[in-house]
Scaffold this active site. Structure first.
Site, PDB file in Angstrom:
ATOM      1  N   TYR A 137       4.370   2.167  -0.953  1.00 21.04           N
ATOM      2  CA  TYR A 137       3.789   3.380  -0.790  1.00 21.04           C
ATOM      3  C   TYR A 137       2.719   4.294  -2.051  1.00 21.04           C
ATOM      4  O   TYR A 137       1.970   4.869  -0.920  1.00 21.04           O
ATOM      5  CB  TYR A 137       4.792   4.795   0.082  1.00 21.04           C
ATOM      6  CG  TYR A 137       3.881   5.691   0.794  1.00 21.04           C
ATOM      7  CD1 TYR A 137       3.304   6.179   2.550  1.00 21.04           C
ATOM      8  CD2 TYR A 137       3.881   7.001   0.115  1.00 21.04           C
ATOM      9  CE1 TYR A 137       3.520   7.152   2.550  1.00 21.04           C
ATOM     10  CE2 TYR A 137       4.186   8.142   0.671  1.00 21.04           C
ATOM     11  CZ  TYR A 137       3.077   8.168   2.432  1.00 21.04           C
ATOM     12  OH  TYR A 137       2.780   9.442   2.382  1.00 21.04           O
ATOM     13  N   SER A 176      -1.682  11.273  -0.324  1.00 18.01           N
ATOM     14  CA  SER A 176       0.079  12.133  -0.099  1.00 18.01           C
ATOM     15  C   SER A 176      -0.003  12.361  -1.967  1.00 18.01           C
ATOM     16  O   SER A 176      -0.311  11.631  -2.600  1.00 18.01           O
ATOM     17  CB  SER A 176       0.936  10.740  -0.127  1.00 18.01           C
ATOM     18  OG  SER A 176       2.470  10.991  -0.990  1.00 18.01           O
TER      19      SER A 176
END
Length: 281
Positions: free
Chosen positions: A160, A147
């Site tokens: 995250y 990501s």
């Protein structure tokens, strides 16, 4: 034309394969004539996804498997089952991921689950599948879904960010080890999606925002960049061109090099400097 490993008769295994980017990849690989195993934690979604896959390829070329990627034992069962059913793995796409949200000082449950799935899931998949993929002596791919948040680490969801930063570091180390392993024809790649409209990002929305890509667009871009030999597959989207992503990443690295405050891009004292940097000043 696509990467030579994406070829008729070869085998692709995709975790998080019942929806989103994982399912789109499974459909693309199936259309290329590959045998596909989609693995996911949700049996009901797997059945629905298998029906979709069977509409583009023979049902005998589709396999499903319920897996919890955070558990090495579960991933070992997946690897063994694929070997028994299809004979081995040519593409492993470690794609399973969750984003329930997190805070720094809140309860640790989300932290533990996010890191277990997003980071340990990729470590487990790579470590368990790679030895037999190498031993087959064939070319193959390990694609790990990262990501941009693991690179620019924006505020707001620290668990995250930590998990995806770990995926980046792990995949870099994996590719280094693979290329220095004698007789190894497996390469690793880091998929870095942009804003993709999936169940993970929908957050209650039923229609795709104009700025988002579809999972199918993301997979099409991934396959193109695999053919080009990219390790970092940095995907744009409809709102953020690659040039802006590059500026954000360079600025994040500059926090260290120039000894700015961490996350200075979001610090009011650096707003003008960042804006000037983006414009090339």
């Amino acid at each position: 034309m696509s990467h030579p490993v994406i070829a008729k008769g070869n085998v692709a295994v995709i975790t998080g394969g019942a929806s989103g980017i994982g399912l789109a990849a499974g459909i693309a690989f199936a259309r290329a004539g590959m045998k596909v195993c989609i693995a996911d934690v949700d049996q009901a979604r797997l059945q629905e996804a298998a029906t979709r896959l069977s509409s583009v390829t023979a049902a005998t070329h589709v396999m499903t498997f319920v897996v919890d990627v955070s558990r090495a034992e579960s991933v070992k069962e997946l690897e063994h089952a694929v070997g028994a059913h299809f004979g081995g793995t040519d593409i492993l796409m470690n794609n399973a991921g969750i984003q329930p949200g997190s805070t720094l000082l809140g309860e640790p449950d989300n932290w533990q689950r996010i890191i277990a799935v997003n980071m340990w899931g990729i470590i487990n998949g790579s470590r368990i599948f790679a030895p037999n993929m190498i031993a087959r002596g064939k070319a193959g791919l390990i694609i790990n879904t990262g990501s941009k948040q693991g690179i620019t680490t924006p505020p707001g969801d620290p668990a995250y960010n930590v998990s995806k930063a770990g995926v980046k570091a792990f995949t870099e180390a994996l590719q280094h080890e693979l290329r220095n392993t004698e007789g190894c024809h497996i390469t690793a790649h880091l998929l870095v999606p942009g804003f993709v409209f999936t169940g993970l990002t929908a957050k209650g929305r039923t229609e795709k925002p104009a700025g988002a890509w579809t999972p199918e667009q993301t997979v099409e871009f991934m396959i193109t960049r695999l053919e080009a030999g990219d390790f970092y597959i940095l995907c744009p989207d409809n709102d953020v061109p690659r040039a802006l992503d590059e500026k954000r990443m360079l600025w994040a690295a500059g926090d260290i090099v120039e000894n700015r405050p961490p996350l200075s891009r979001w610090h009011p004292d650096y707003a003008d400097a960042f804006a000037k940097f983006v414009k090339g000043g």
